[in-house]
Design an enzyme around this catalytic site. Sequence first.
Site, PDB file in Angstrom:
ATOM      1  N   CYS D  85       0.838  -1.202   0.000  1.00 43.51           N
ATOM      2  CA  CYS D  85       0.000   0.000   0.000  1.00 43.51           C
ATOM      3  C   CYS D  85       0.879   1.261   0.000  1.00 43.51           C
ATOM      4  O   CYS D  85       1.474   1.586  -1.009  1.00 43.51           O
ATOM      5  CB  CYS D  85      -0.960  -0.024   1.182  1.00 43.51           C
ATOM      6  SG  CYS D  85      -2.277   1.187   1.070  1.00 43.51           S
ATOM      7  N   HIS D 194      -3.391  -5.584   1.473  1.00 45.10           N
ATOM      8  CA  HIS D 194      -2.586  -5.737   2.681  1.00 45.10           C
ATOM      9  C   HIS D 194      -2.462  -7.188   3.131  1.00 45.10           C
ATOM     10  O   HIS D 194      -3.245  -7.642   3.958  1.00 45.10           O
ATOM     11  CB  HIS D 194      -3.222  -4.939   3.821  1.00 45.10           C
ATOM     12  CG  HIS D 194      -3.076  -3.469   3.682  1.00 45.10           C
ATOM     13  ND1 HIS D 194      -2.162  -2.738   4.392  1.00 45.10           N
ATOM     14  CD2 HIS D 194      -3.727  -2.579   2.890  1.00 45.10           C
ATOM     15  CE1 HIS D 194      -2.255  -1.459   4.058  1.00 45.10           C
ATOM     16  NE2 HIS D 194      -3.191  -1.333   3.153  1.00 45.10           N
ATOM     17  N   GLU D 196      -0.572  -8.407   5.306  1.00 46.25           N
ATOM     18  CA  GLU D 196      -0.367  -8.509   6.764  1.00 46.25           C
ATOM     19  C   GLU D 196      -1.676  -8.492   7.532  1.00 46.25           C
ATOM     20  O   GLU D 196      -1.691  -8.771   8.726  1.00 46.25           O
ATOM     21  CB  GLU D 196       0.588  -7.408   7.239  1.00 46.25           C
ATOM     22  CG  GLU D 196      -0.037  -6.039   7.489  1.00 46.25           C
ATOM     23  CD  GLU D 196      -0.353  -5.252   6.219  1.00 46.25           C
ATOM     24  OE1 GLU D 196      -0.366  -5.842   5.118  1.00 46.25           O
ATOM     25  OE2 GLU D 196      -0.626  -4.043   6.322  1.00 46.25           O
TER      26      GLU D 196
END
Lengths: 613, 88, 88, 232
Positions: D85, D194, D196
């Site tokens: 991002c 994302h 994560e």
Amino acid sequence: MTETPATTSAPASAGRGVADTVQNAAATPEKEQPYGALGLKPDEYEQIKKILGRRPTSGELAMYSVMWSEHCSYKSSKNYLRQFGQKVSPAMKKNLMVGMGENAGVVDVGEGWAVTFKIESHNHPSYIEPFQGAATGVGGIVRDIISMGARPVAVMDALRFGDINHPDTARVVHGVVSGISFYGNCLGLPNIGGETYFDSVYQANPLVNALAVGVLRHEDLHLANAKGVGNKVVLFGARTGGDGIGGASILASDSFDEGGPTKRPAVQVGDPFAEKVLIECCLELYKNELVEGIQDLGAAGISCATSELAANGDGGMVIALENVLLRDPTLTAEEILMSESQERMMAIVTPEKLEGFLEVVKKWDVETSVLGEVTDTGRLVINWHGEEIVNVDPNTVAVDGPVYDRPVAYPSWIDALQADSAATLARPADAAELRAQLLTLVGSPNLADKTWITSQYDKYVLGNTALSFPDDGGMVRVDEESGLGFAVATDANGRYCQLDPKAGARLALAEAYRNVATTGAVPVAISDCLNFGSPENPEVMWQFSQAVEGLADGCLELEVPVTGGNVSFYNQTGDAPIHPTPVVAVLGVIDDVARRIPSGWQDDGHNIYLLGT
Amino acid sequence: MPTIVVEVMPKAELLDPQGKAVAGALARIGKDGFSSVRIGKRFEITVDGPVTDAVRAEVEAIANDILSNSVIEDVVGIHYETPAGETH
Amino acid sequence: MPTIVVEVMPKAELLDPQGKAVAGALARIGKDGFSSVRIGKRFEITVDGPVTDAVRAEVEAIANDILSNSVIEDVVGIHYETPAGETH
Amino acid sequence: MKIGVVTFPGSLDDRDAQRAVRLAGAEPVALWHGSHSLEGVDALVLPGGFSYGDYLRCGAIASLSPIMTEVIDAANKGMPVLGICNGFQMLAEAHLVDGGLIRNDHGNFVCRDQKLRVENTDSAWTSDFAVGQEITIPLKNGEGGFIADAETLARLEGEGQVMFRYVDVNPNGSLNDIAGVRNVRGNVVGLMPHPEHAVEAGFGPDTDAAMRSGVDGLGFFTSVIKQALVNA
Ligand SMILES: Nc1ncnc2c1ncn2[C@@H]1O[C@H](COP(=O)(O)OP(=O)(O)O)[C@@H](O)[C@H]1O
């Protein structure tokens, strides 16, 4: 020389460097002062003169006017809010580490952890400039949380807009939602829930209530007060500019006229990046034990921070106002006292730790200036280039403001409204009519899917969100090891409250309580944002008194304490008040978020039960 | 086709977080000597026909009501350019 | 103090969704006659001292390397204004 | 294996990236933007967030940070670098990957569980995926529209540098539905979604099996760990 009457919202000033001094005020008792334009009533002005034994200086007038505004002093609501402190059982106090009256209440959630949360309004600014108004609303409530020593971990927003088909509604909705999205997302706080309603009573007076939650270890708890003679008073964060001057009193106590936002006082512009840096900076200051306390600067800016810190501490403080770092060098002393520039904090630092403090602040690229120090004189003294422009007892500014017992009147229209019940409506005659009614209902804006709003909010950041939209309550993990977490829900129904404010407030509490309980968490504390019309209208005052009584009684029955909140009056268009809208936020605790219960069917074959009456 | 340029800047008395961030970045990388940076918007609008007085009036209205938010911004310039590039 | 204005626009051959959105909004409210809108940035930089050749060179470098991203944007103008307001 | 996660002022998902590294089995190392040391890490993550408020252009000011000198140097020498991002935007601003990222075509920030198709697995961060595999990863951005001029776009497509494409919904107006790209060498990967946020059941995107149970993001981190083992 002729006196020109003040026409602006800021007090007339003799110009930079030659502000109205205490000495001057004593020598010129006859000078006319623009107290009316600042929102002070004649008898309040007389009271100030009595307290001081002379006329106030223009700086003192600025301070009293913002601090004695309804918004800051709670002068019409104080008498009622006492019930929240009185109607309590021992069980309600058990887990309460900090109760009402501080920046935000703090609740022990076990395992050495505590949670702090609060909901606050930014209604009027959000009508004038929806994007910045809503954005700075989020910023303000988050700073309250930081001032307790906590790390902010989640936000929520309870919103009420006008008729969805009114030509002005889109401006407000788009601005408010993108403002909340911009500020909250950029701060890195997951948005875990809220409410959205449309009703024409909120047309020129939308409600933007923002909630923030923070977590802290017990030992990290800090209270904002100025104790310890000789300790330094330090201002840090953004520079002070001309934002929102007079905003606290003018914006919060005035109502709007029909026909759009014609009144355009200076608004505040938010900088979420500066606030994010400020959060990390404050947390490092707490962690390294470099501060005694930190107070956020919200409405009433330096006036509020200095007088509250002093009043809550040893009672005295001396400040050199010219040390305030300015964005706009032409600001007058009075404007500096009233400025609502965002992303600022005031800290109390012992002289030995000042160097360490400055080092941390520098690491985060945050600007700082030492303004003065704590004294035990019982006086808040503010100097401007060596001349004394303020010399007051801080309690008279921050604590012992005027308190009103406003007249209440039972609304003459309420019996007719209650009698006009749904039972008198025609029932659908056949299946087709029933179908049409159902479709109308599910397609109505208040029941429709809120994804357009919620998809603009980051719910993933921090990686601890266990529940969020479309769940009834939001839930966040506090401890990664044990899974300890909290849940929050906000609710209110202005239409119920219009019919019966006491029952309506209880229902709002009950709904938020249920929404938390159904997640699997145990409700433990309440914060509330009481949105009403003008307190000078006896019918509104009656609604307010009923709602507070209902809420306080309900809390006693459910045995959950009110830990803080906010009152927003003067929500009306012309003479027409909004529906009474007490928004209730309930906080619950769950010992392992893995055991949470989401809304919605989880698996095939589960049984469905309907509980209750 | 003629191009109209509308320039909008944040109001001088309000905070401009963008400008502040850029000024900070310039200072950090050793480009000092710049005391402030403010960031606004520049609109290039292409009109279909000639720039008549009516078009000018319309553009002015659009600039004030749509391209800028008068609560926080000022329209600081409207320039009319012909394809050749010179400003009227 | 002298002010320097730097103008940056999205590259003509690339998408400008914001400009497109504004053009669409204008058309929807009946303001037609505008065939396209593009939205760029306008920087006002205040310099501490006089605008020397060295300052000009520095501003040009900043405009190209920092204020704009050459992959997606063009610097379309750099103007030097004295406090009185006239352009050099 | 040590994976560094760089924190810039305004980084938000740095601690999440560290958690993801840990859950995947490597040691996360917190790096600070103002330092010039990579502290001996074997790979780098530039995390999501709003570095410097993203006020000029996303990632632009961060790409001028002191540590970026070392990051660029290490990337050019072949160290695996993942930009997520805002990190992707920094990679683009630093010209470590091609193209640019602009405001979403609909003008709003968008947060959604996004389905992606893996187009290519030939990079340090994607070997644990299969070409054509569909994965679900949270997406949250305001300026995620991928653009490049026609020539660059043709080259990225032709050379297999397009790593991920949005499936079902193009959430931001990205050209060719591009969600992520790599550099020519394959050690540097940037993407808008994302990973994560999809590493821990209970806190990830919804899947057909259960709410919030998606862990498709782990593959990024296990890929780079495996590669390190192979190279060791
Ligand atoms: N303004 C808002 N901000 C954040 N979440 C919202 C907002 N409005 C609604 N929501 C969320 O959307 C979901 C649906 O809301 P709503 O339709 O009010 O549900 P319900 O009627 O079940 O309370 C809930 O999870 C609620 O928290």
